[in-house]
Scaffold this active site. Structure first.
Site, PDB file in Angstrom:
ATOM      1  N   ARG A  30      46.421  59.934   9.396  1.00  0.00           N
ATOM      2  CA  ARG A  30      45.825  59.995   8.045  1.00  0.00           C
ATOM      3  C   ARG A  30      46.893  60.213   6.987  1.00  0.00           C
ATOM      4  O   ARG A  30      46.725  59.802   5.840  1.00  0.00           O
ATOM      5  CB  ARG A  30      44.803  61.141   7.973  1.00  0.00           C
ATOM      6  N   CYS A  61      36.033  71.823   6.477  1.00  0.00           N
ATOM      7  CA  CYS A  61      37.086  71.181   7.256  1.00  0.00           C
ATOM      8  C   CYS A  61      37.510  72.179   8.330  1.00  0.00           C
ATOM      9  O   CYS A  61      36.899  73.234   8.479  1.00  0.00           O
ATOM     10  CB  CYS A  61      38.251  70.779   6.362  1.00  0.00           C
ATOM     11  N   ASP A 105      50.472  73.013   2.256  1.00  0.00           N
ATOM     12  CA  ASP A 105      50.596  71.844   3.139  1.00  0.00           C
ATOM     13  C   ASP A 105      51.872  71.861   3.951  1.00  0.00           C
ATOM     14  O   ASP A 105      52.067  71.002   4.810  1.00  0.00           O
ATOM     15  CB  ASP A 105      50.547  70.544   2.316  1.00  0.00           C
ATOM     16  N   ARG A 121      35.361  74.243   1.954  1.00  0.00           N
ATOM     17  CA  ARG A 121      36.231  73.802   0.847  1.00  0.00           C
ATOM     18  C   ARG A 121      35.308  73.383  -0.290  1.00  0.00           C
ATOM     19  O   ARG A 121      34.923  72.247  -0.424  1.00  0.00           O
ATOM     20  CB  ARG A 121      37.150  72.676   1.310  1.00  0.00           C
ATOM     21  N   LYS A 153      50.574  60.280  -0.207  1.00  0.00           N
ATOM     22  CA  LYS A 153      49.117  60.129  -0.008  1.00  0.00           C
ATOM     23  C   LYS A 153      48.367  60.794  -1.154  1.00  0.00           C
ATOM     24  O   LYS A 153      47.446  60.208  -1.727  1.00  0.00           O
ATOM     25  CB  LYS A 153      48.727  60.781   1.318  1.00  0.00           C
ATOM     26  N   ASN A 154      48.774  62.007  -1.514  1.00  0.00           N
ATOM     27  CA  ASN A 154      47.986  62.777  -2.481  1.00  0.00           C
ATOM     28  C   ASN A 154      48.229  62.357  -3.927  1.00  0.00           C
ATOM     29  O   ASN A 154      47.573  62.885  -4.836  1.00  0.00           O
ATOM     30  CB  ASN A 154      48.239  64.272  -2.283  1.00  0.00           C
TER      31      ASN A 154
HETATM   32  C1  EPZ Z   1      44.508  69.071  -2.391  1.00  0.00           C
HETATM   33  O1  EPZ Z   1      43.254  69.425  -1.840  1.00  0.00           O
HETATM   34  C2  EPZ Z   1      45.247  68.323  -1.297  1.00  0.00           C
HETATM   35  N1  EPZ Z   1      44.502  67.142  -0.929  1.00  0.00           N
HETATM   36  C3  EPZ Z   1      45.419  69.225  -0.076  1.00  0.00           C
HETATM   37  O2  EPZ Z   1      46.215  68.500   0.857  1.00  0.00           O
HETATM   38  C4  EPZ Z   1      46.169  70.480  -0.490  1.00  0.00           C
HETATM   39  O3  EPZ Z   1      46.237  71.360   0.622  1.00  0.00           O
HETATM   40  C5  EPZ Z   1      45.440  71.165  -1.654  1.00  0.00           C
HETATM   41  O4  EPZ Z   1      45.267  70.230  -2.741  1.00  0.00           O
HETATM   42  C6  EPZ Z   1      46.184  72.378  -2.167  1.00  0.00           C
HETATM   43  O5  EPZ Z   1      47.443  72.006  -2.632  1.00  0.00           O
HETATM   44  C7  EPZ Z   1      44.644  66.021  -1.677  1.00  0.00           C
HETATM   45  O6  EPZ Z   1      45.377  66.006  -2.654  1.00  0.00           O
HETATM   46  C8  EPZ Z   1      43.879  64.809  -1.227  1.00  0.00           C
HETATM   47  P1  EPZ Z   1      42.322  72.455  -4.228  1.00  0.00           P
HETATM   48  P2  EPZ Z   1      42.085  70.001  -2.811  1.00  0.00           P
HETATM   49  O7  EPZ Z   1      41.100  72.037  -4.948  1.00  0.00           O
HETATM   50  O8  EPZ Z   1      42.132  69.328  -4.124  1.00  0.00           O
HETATM   51  C9  EPZ Z   1      39.527  76.256  -3.897  1.00  0.00           C
HETATM   52  C10 EPZ Z   1      46.686  67.386   2.882  1.00  0.00           C
HETATM   53  O9  EPZ Z   1      46.983  67.780   4.022  1.00  0.00           O
HETATM   54  N2  EPZ Z   1      38.539  75.435  -4.622  1.00  0.00           N
HETATM   55  O10 EPZ Z   1      43.607  72.572  -4.976  1.00  0.00           O
HETATM   56  O11 EPZ Z   1      40.823  70.001  -2.051  1.00  0.00           O
HETATM   57  C11 EPZ Z   1      39.788  75.750  -2.494  1.00  0.00           C
HETATM   58  O12 EPZ Z   1      38.847  76.289  -1.584  1.00  0.00           O
HETATM   59  C12 EPZ Z   1      45.599  68.097   2.094  1.00  0.00           C
HETATM   60  O13 EPZ Z   1      47.241  66.407   2.303  1.00  0.00           O
HETATM   61  C13 EPZ Z   1      37.348  76.025  -5.042  1.00  0.00           C
HETATM   62  O14 EPZ Z   1      37.096  77.203  -4.799  1.00  0.00           O
HETATM   63  O15 EPZ Z   1      42.575  71.520  -2.978  1.00  0.00           O
HETATM   64  C14 EPZ Z   1      41.184  76.264  -2.223  1.00  0.00           C
HETATM   65  O16 EPZ Z   1      41.101  77.618  -1.834  1.00  0.00           O
HETATM   66  C15 EPZ Z   1      45.017  69.264   2.859  1.00  0.00           C
HETATM   67  N3  EPZ Z   1      36.439  75.262  -5.714  1.00  0.00           N
HETATM   68  C16 EPZ Z   1      41.854  76.201  -3.600  1.00  0.00           C
HETATM   69  O17 EPZ Z   1      40.805  76.117  -4.549  1.00  0.00           O
HETATM   70  C17 EPZ Z   1      36.680  73.949  -6.013  1.00  0.00           C
HETATM   71  O18 EPZ Z   1      35.825  73.312  -6.652  1.00  0.00           O
HETATM   72  C18 EPZ Z   1      42.751  75.002  -3.778  1.00  0.00           C
HETATM   73  O19 EPZ Z   1      41.998  73.851  -3.491  1.00  0.00           O
HETATM   74  C19 EPZ Z   1      37.901  73.375  -5.576  1.00  0.00           C
HETATM   75  C20 EPZ Z   1      38.821  74.132  -4.904  1.00  0.00           C
END
Ligand code: EPZ
Length: 417
Positions: free
Chosen positions: A396, A116, A304, A121, A22-23
């Protein structure tokens, strides 16, 4: 809303075929916007999120054909540049259209994604990066308004190796004027898969898989044909299920090299894991050993897989600690696991799990994709009947999960609401 009815306990035996990730699929769907032509994706999993992103692309003017794991997206007539709230709130990854729309058309209006189940997030890193590339960003009535005549390459240093921000900024930088460097970039396989597809289309990208990316902007890129990589989280979930139920499962079509941290932790739990040509053979132990887990950015143990691993540790012989460093509030599965009789103490972003001899089936509530899978795993090994409610969450991110589990010997039925 549908639910799952599970009768346990069971020991999983047999082979499970892993679906496309998915990702990895979602960024590739958004990337079609950059090409202005007809792109093809193979090994596409049929998930709710697939349909949500398909719907979003169609709203933007990209017809999408989907069938038999194959997707064709025609991005030659994009005539709309707004991602509406009702789509973005159901799937945060809708934000992935922001970078491509600004890069290709000079403007985008994308709803701010909400929070969420496990807290805020933010997307500040996405917006800071786009500003660094010369985009003008305004927040207007819950929407991001982004505009740029032409994005210009720049040096971007991410304060966190955000997957989403890295993906959005790669897609924005590909058509920017000049060179972009992204420091502290995410190293996830899904990011590298996006870079590989874009390079096949003529993008100039170096460093994927490392924390420093260099992107030389080009004026256009060609449509791509790409096979979606296997889902390392789905594969990890079935591996955890094999360990938890003390079964023996061949996990076919996965990439063990994407799962090192998970394989290591399950091995520490006592599993025997054999690498095969295109997958893994996982034998669960008679007694599960406790282990300590700390989630982190790739290649650390993935957040995850945290909930699924916690389900395994609920049946370990001893106490384990689970530290969540990525989403510090990602514990909505804890009160639900307690309903099975699990012994879990939660203190901030650390959970201490004391294994019990048996779990009792119970009605429980899914709250997000991965928490749902953890509740299913617990149900498989619990005495008696478990009902998992609100399984639209699991739909999902897991393709045909009840069929795949039934083929492994589980007693699980979908109850249509
Ligand atoms: C991706 O989410 C995945 N989703 C998530 O999988 C996964 O948990 C996550 O990466 C971490 O590996 C998809 O790929 C669609 P991040 P993403 O930006 O991109 C902080 C699933 O179940 N952050 O790497 O949203 C954030 O709060 C989902 O498949 C900021 O502070 O994650 C977090 O603490 C759930 N500012 C950390 O970075 C930003 O602008 C990592 O988030 C962006 C992120």
């Amino acid at each position: 809303m549908d639910s799952f009815l599970i009768k346990g306990p069971c020991r999983l035996q047999g082979t499970v075929e892993i679906s496309g990730a998915k990702n990895a699929m979602l960024p590739l769907m958004a990337a079609s916007i950059l090409t202005g032509g007809e792109c093809v994706l193979e090994n596409v999993p049929e998930l709710r999120d697939t349909l949500t992103m398909k719907h979003l692309l169609e709203v933007l003017g990209v017809p999408v054909e989907l069938g038999g794991g194959r997707m064709v997206m025609d991005a030659s007539r994009v005539d709309h540049h707004e991602a509406p709230y009702d789509l973005v709130r159901t799937m945060r990854a809708s934000i992935y259209v922001l970078g491509p729309l600004v890069a290709k058309f000079g403007r985008a209006r994308v709803s701010l994604p909400g929070g969420c189940a496990w807290g805020p997030r933010p997307i500040n890193l996405h917006l800071l990066g786009l500003k660094a590339l010369g985009a003008e960003i305004k927040i207007d009535h819950g929407y991001i308004d982004a505009a740029a005549d032409r994005l210009r390459g720049n040096e971007i240093i991410l304060s966190l190796p955000s997957v989403g921000a890295t993906i959005n900024l790669i897609m924005a930088a590909v058509l920017a004027e000049g060179k972009t460097v992204i420091e502290n970039a995410a190293r996830e396989p899904e990011v590298s898969a996006l870079a590989a597809a874009l390079k096949k289309s003529g993008a100039i990208i170096e460093g994927e898989g490392t924390s420093r990316l260099e992107i030389e902007g080009v004026s256009s890129i060609r449509p791509f044909r790409h096979r979606v990589i296997p889902d390392r989280v789905e594969a990890g979930t079935y591996a955890a299920a094999a360990v938890l139920t003390g079964g023996e499962v061949e996990i076919s079509g996965c990439r063990p090299d994407h799962m090192t941290a998970v394989i290591n932790k399950l091995t520490s739990c006592g599993a025997e894991i054999d690498m095969r040509d295109n997958g893994l053979l996982v034998r669960g132990p008679e007694v599960i050993s406790p282990v300590d887990i700390e989630t982190g950015f790739y290649p650390s143990f993935p957040t995850d897989m945290q909930a699924q691993m916690m389900a395994v540790l609920c049946r370990a012989r001893g106490s384990s600690s689970v530290m969540e460093h990525v989403y510090t509030e990602r514990f909505t599965h804890v009160p639900e696991l307690r309903r099975f009789g699990a012994q879990i103490i939660l203190d901030g972003s650390v959970a201490v799990v004391t294994g019990v001899d048996s779990l009792q089936g119970a009605p429980v509530m899914a709250t997000d994709i991965r928490a749902s899978s953890a509740l299913i795993l617990a149900g498989l090994v619990s005495e008696g009947e478990t009902k998992v409610l609100r399984i639209y969450h699991i739909d999902r991110g897991y393709e045909r999960i009840e069929e795949k589990l039934r083929a492994l010997g589980a007693d699980i039925q979908r109850i249509k609401s």
